[in-house]
Design a protein around this motif. Structure first.
Motif, PDB file in Angstrom:
ATOM      1  N   ALA A 140       0.868  -1.174   0.000  1.00 57.42           N
ATOM      2  CA  ALA A 140       0.000   0.000   0.000  1.00 57.42           C
ATOM      3  C   ALA A 140       0.899   1.216   0.000  1.00 57.42           C
ATOM      4  N   ILE A 141       0.882   1.998  -1.080  1.00 61.36           N
ATOM      5  CA  ILE A 141       1.794   3.130  -1.196  1.00 61.36           C
ATOM      6  C   ILE A 141       1.002   4.400  -1.464  1.00 61.36           C
ATOM      7  N   GLY A 142       1.616   5.524  -1.067  1.00 61.22           N
ATOM      8  CA  GLY A 142       0.959   6.816  -1.239  1.00 61.22           C
ATOM      9  C   GLY A 142      -0.143   7.016  -0.216  1.00 61.22           C
ATOM     10  N   GLY A 143      -1.057   7.915  -0.542  1.00 53.71           N
ATOM     11  CA  GLY A 143      -2.182   8.185   0.342  1.00 53.71           C
ATOM     12  C   GLY A 143      -1.864   9.275   1.349  1.00 53.71           C
ATOM     13  N   LYS A 144      -2.825   9.527   2.228  1.00 56.14           N
ATOM     14  CA  LYS A 144      -2.655  10.567   3.238  1.00 56.14           C
ATOM     15  C   LYS A 144      -3.424  10.164   4.493  1.00 56.14           C
ATOM     16  N   TRP A 145      -3.227  10.913   5.574  1.00 52.59           N
ATOM     17  CA  TRP A 145      -3.831  10.578   6.864  1.00 52.59           C
ATOM     18  C   TRP A 145      -5.345  10.420   6.745  1.00 52.59           C
ATOM     19  N   THR A 146      -5.991  11.376   6.098  1.00 49.23           N
ATOM     20  CA  THR A 146      -7.452  11.397   6.088  1.00 49.23           C
ATOM     21  C   THR A 146      -8.038  10.126   5.511  1.00 49.23           C
ATOM     22  N   THR A 147      -7.415   9.596   4.465  1.00 46.90           N
ATOM     23  CA  THR A 147      -7.968   8.428   3.780  1.00 46.90           C
ATOM     24  C   THR A 147      -7.269   7.131   4.175  1.00 46.90           C
ATOM     25  N   SER A 148      -6.506   7.146   5.264  1.00 42.47           N
ATOM     26  CA  SER A 148      -5.795   5.927   5.669  1.00 42.47           C
ATOM     27  C   SER A 148      -6.759   4.805   6.038  1.00 42.47           C
ATOM     28  N   ARG A 149      -7.891   5.136   6.633  1.00 39.57           N
ATOM     29  CA  ARG A 149      -8.843   4.087   7.010  1.00 39.57           C
ATOM     30  C   ARG A 149      -9.451   3.437   5.770  1.00 39.57           C
ATOM     31  N   SER A 150      -9.865   4.265   4.788  1.00 40.68           N
ATOM     32  CA  SER A 150     -10.474   3.700   3.579  1.00 40.68           C
ATOM     33  C   SER A 150      -9.449   2.946   2.743  1.00 40.68           C
ATOM     34  N   LEU A 151      -8.189   3.410   2.734  1.00 42.74           N
ATOM     35  CA  LEU A 151      -7.130   2.653   2.051  1.00 42.74           C
ATOM     36  C   LEU A 151      -6.966   1.292   2.715  1.00 42.74           C
ATOM     37  N   ALA A 152      -6.970   1.271   4.049  1.00 42.90           N
ATOM     38  CA  ALA A 152      -6.841   0.002   4.766  1.00 42.90           C
ATOM     39  C   ALA A 152      -8.006  -0.929   4.448  1.00 42.90           C
ATOM     40  N   GLU A 153      -9.198  -0.394   4.324  1.00 43.95           N
ATOM     41  CA  GLU A 153     -10.352  -1.226   3.983  1.00 43.95           C
ATOM     42  C   GLU A 153     -10.152  -1.918   2.643  1.00 43.95           C
ATOM     43  N   LYS A 154      -9.625  -1.178   1.661  1.00 41.16           N
ATOM     44  CA  LYS A 154      -9.385  -1.769   0.343  1.00 41.16           C
ATOM     45  C   LYS A 154      -8.287  -2.828   0.412  1.00 41.16           C
ATOM     46  N   VAL A 155      -7.243  -2.545   1.201  1.00 42.60           N
ATOM     47  CA  VAL A 155      -6.155  -3.508   1.337  1.00 42.60           C
ATOM     48  C   VAL A 155      -6.657  -4.805   1.963  1.00 42.60           C
ATOM     49  N   VAL A 156      -7.411  -4.699   3.046  1.00 37.94           N
ATOM     50  CA  VAL A 156      -7.883  -5.900   3.732  1.00 37.94           C
ATOM     51  C   VAL A 156      -8.918  -6.632   2.886  1.00 37.94           C
ATOM     52  N   ASN A 157      -9.681  -5.911   2.081  1.00 36.70           N
ATOM     53  CA  ASN A 157     -10.587  -6.581   1.140  1.00 36.70           C
ATOM     54  C   ASN A 157      -9.795  -7.459   0.171  1.00 36.70           C
ATOM     55  N   LEU A 158      -8.681  -6.914  -0.341  1.00 32.67           N
ATOM     56  CA  LEU A 158      -7.856  -7.682  -1.273  1.00 32.67           C
ATOM     57  C   LEU A 158      -7.228  -8.882  -0.572  1.00 32.67           C
ATOM     58  N   VAL A 159      -6.743  -8.669   0.652  1.00 34.85           N
ATOM     59  CA  VAL A 159      -6.192  -9.789   1.422  1.00 34.85           C
ATOM     60  C   VAL A 159      -7.258 -10.862   1.632  1.00 34.85           C
ATOM     61  N   GLY A 160      -8.478 -10.424   1.938  1.00 31.98           N
ATOM     62  CA  GLY A 160      -9.559 -11.378   2.160  1.00 31.98           C
ATOM     63  C   GLY A 160      -9.848 -12.238   0.954  1.00 31.98           C
ATOM     64  N   LEU A 161      -9.736 -11.670  -0.235  1.00 31.04           N
ATOM     65  CA  LEU A 161      -9.950 -12.455  -1.449  1.00 31.04           C
ATOM     66  C   LEU A 161      -8.909 -13.561  -1.576  1.00 31.04           C
ATOM     67  N   GLN A 162      -7.701 -13.308  -1.083  1.00 34.48           N
ATOM     68  CA  GLN A 162      -6.646 -14.313  -1.172  1.00 34.48           C
ATOM     69  C   GLN A 162      -6.747 -15.352  -0.060  1.00 34.48           C
ATOM     70  N   LEU A 163      -7.200 -14.928   1.116  1.00 31.72           N
ATOM     71  CA  LEU A 163      -7.242 -15.848   2.251  1.00 31.72           C
ATOM     72  C   LEU A 163      -8.550 -16.621   2.342  1.00 31.72           C
ATOM     73  N   ASP A 164      -9.656 -15.963   1.995  1.00 30.62           N
ATOM     74  CA  ASP A 164     -10.975 -16.564   2.216  1.00 30.62           C
ATOM     75  C   ASP A 164     -11.807 -16.712   0.948  1.00 30.62           C
TER      76      ASP A 164
END
Length: 557
Positions: A391-415
């Motif tokens: 996960a590269i780039g981004g800013k403080w304000t959108t860190s939560r929504s960036l994390a949501e997208k990252v964990v969604n992608l991880v979930g596709l690989q794990l579950d």
């Protein structure tokens, strides 16, 4: 590193990472890494996070302390990014109301065309805020923008004298009391949900089985030993060091494609200065391209933000240089002549790197004009090692929504399907009202109680319990600062602070307004040393480390 009893907090146990396999190993303890760990732990994944220094020690702690929609990004036509940020602004206000509060801005207008342009931009800003996706909690919108006359602008903020020749526009965004504490609250929330978090743990190498990355080896910088951690997926959230982790993960054979032929990131260096107060109640935003800066009210002082210069050196070597200070002072004095700032007005300063996503199609764009958007890289899908996501780039304000997208992608690989994200509706620890309040009444001055509330929210009861046990901890550490001894003890016992710098810069803010005085540093080191078993030499060394950082901003007689 044993502590003496006290209030429970996350335990630092490097050995524990070697004893089990994790679903996700997050590398990096700044805003993005903390948000990923919090999100993934709430979804029920088994999570570990390692950070090579202290949490939020670098870019995430060196911010302008704003949670904002990105008004100036409208000039780049990044409407989606602005709309996302405005939605996230409302989520942060709900999740952590003590740390994220509304802040009024005044933007001076120097001519009628300038004023009309600003009004059109702010009208669109208001519209994007109103059309942000509805949220399930009752989060109120911030007030809409309003035009002020030249007379009213000068009455509201005299520093605008001679600048707001056609008045000013007032609009609202939000400010973080301490970004380091917001990162810590996410990490504490992740820990409360079962995550293992570890600072001063530096990645040394990736472990792999063929094409699959299966974990990492890391150096415990406090204990001096090397450990391993096994995980089904690795998330690279290392901020300015993300490219280095990508290089470290480069395949060792010619049968796999390289992860990247060119660097993914460009660095923009930004410095911030703390000065005497220049404004009364408003933030001042001067948005001319040649003199873009903010004057932000913060803790009774002004926070000047920010420079934006390309940086090509080692991210570990970022410092505030005298040339940086001179540049920012000159920029502010040019844009606000009534400020009349001198070098002696600078009480403290800090520098950080913005990791910006490089645009291969437009490599010549300056860092000011570069997008503040983010990018998520699935290296396995690119032909590189499987099990690594950056996960590269981004800013403080959108860190939560960036994390949501990252964990969604991880979930596709794990579950094969991501588990539902909970962070958009969740409260961070300081935003959660306790089941019962402290039974021990503690009397503190009103300004001290307000300051502690801003730092800890409902977790203030933990501080009050310490004071009830040891009343001497209610004493201020410095005569002109609100920080008290209980905060230092709490940082060492409950918040994984292991150096004096951790406590005075990132847990309490004692030194973020500049030098608090030798007596205050000695008292803080004495309290912390009693918790961590420091001898006299260690205490002296810890004080010297802090004094070295404060030295460039000490006033000479």
């Amino acid at each position: 590193m044993a502590r003496t009893g006290g209030i429970a907090g996350p335990a630092r146990a490097p050995d524990s990472l070697s004893r089990e396999e994790f679903d996700i190993l997050v590398i990096g303890g700044g805003a993005t890494g903390a948000a990923v760990a919090w999100d993934a732990a709430l979804r029920g994944y088994k999570v570990a996070l390692i950070e090579k220094g202290d949490f939020a020690q670098a870019t995430s702690g060196a911010s302008s302390k704003l949670i904002h929609g990105g008004l100036r990004y409208l000039a780049n036509l990044e409407f989606g990014l602005v709309r996302e940020a405005l939605r996230e602004r409302r989520i942060w206000r709900h999740a952590t109301p003590h740390l994220v509060t509304a802040l009024p801005f005044l933007v001076p207008a120097s001519g009628q065309i300038d004023k009309l342009t600003l009004r059109l931009g702010l009208w669109l800003y208001d519209l994007l805020s109103l059309t942000a996706p509805r949220l399930p909690f009752a989060a109120s919108h911030l007030p809409r923008h309003k035009a002020l006359s030249r007379t009213d602008s000068g009455a509201a903020e005299p520093v605008l004298d001679g600048v707001a020749t056609c008045g000013a526009l007032r609009y609202y965004d939000c400010q973080m009391h301490m970004p380091e504490r917001l990162a810590w609250e996410m990490l504490r929330g992740a820990s409360d949900a079962g995550a293992t978090i570890l600072n001063y743990a530096e990645l040394a190498a990736f472990r792999r089985n063929g094409r699959q990355i299966t974990g990492a080896e890391f150096l415990d910088r406090l204990g001096g030993r090397r450990h391993t951690a096994s995980a089904r997926c690795i998330v690279n959230a290392a901020g300015p060091w993300a490219d280095r982790l990508i290089e470290l993960a480069q395949p060792g054979t010619d049968t796999q494609k390289p992860l990247s032929a060119t660097p993914r990131l460009r660095y923009s260096k930004g410095i911030h200065l703390i000065t005497r107060p220049l404004s009364r109640h408003h933030a001042i935003a001067v948005l001319n391209r040649g003199a873009h800066f903010f004057v932000l009210p913060w803790r009774g002082h002004s926070l000047l933000a920010t420079t934006d210069t390309p940086f090509t050196g080692d991210p570990d070597d970022v410092r505030v240089e005298e040339a940086d200070i001179a540049l920012l002072l000159d920029t502010v004095n040019t844009g606000l002549p009534a400020a009349r700032l001198t070098r002696d007005d600078v009480l403290f300063g800090y520098a950080g790197l913005r990791p910006l996503v490089a645009d291969p199609a437009n490599p010549a764009v300056d860092t000011y004009g570069a997008s503040r958007g983010s990018e998520i890289l699935d290296h396995g899908a690119e032909g590189g090692p499987a099990g690594l996501i950056s996960a590269i780039g981004g800013k403080w304000t959108t860190s939560r929504s960036l994390a949501e997208k990252v964990v969604n992608l991880v979930g596709l690989q794990l579950d094969d399907a991501p588990r539902p994200c909970l962070t958009a509706q969740s409260l961070l620890p300081g935003g959660m009202p306790p089941a019962q309040t402290s039974s021990e009444p503690v009397s503190l001055p009103d300004d001290t109680q307000m300051f502690l509330w801003q730092c800890y929210g409902y977790q203030i009861d933990r501080l009050l319990a310490l004071i009830a046990e040891m009343p001497a901890l209610a004493a201020p550490l410095a005569p002109d600062r609100p920080e008290i001894g209980a905060q230092i003890v709490y940082a060492a016992r409950s918040e994984m602070a292991f150096t004096l710098a951790d406590a005075v810069f990132r847990r309490t803010g004692l030194c973020t307004l500049g030098d608090p005085g030798t007596a205050a540093l000695r008292r803080a080191a004495e309290l912390m040393g009693a918790e961590l078993g420091w001898d006299e030499d260690t205490r002296a060394a810890q004080i010297r480390d802090v004094e070295e950082r404060l030295a460039p901003f000490r006033r000479t007689a």
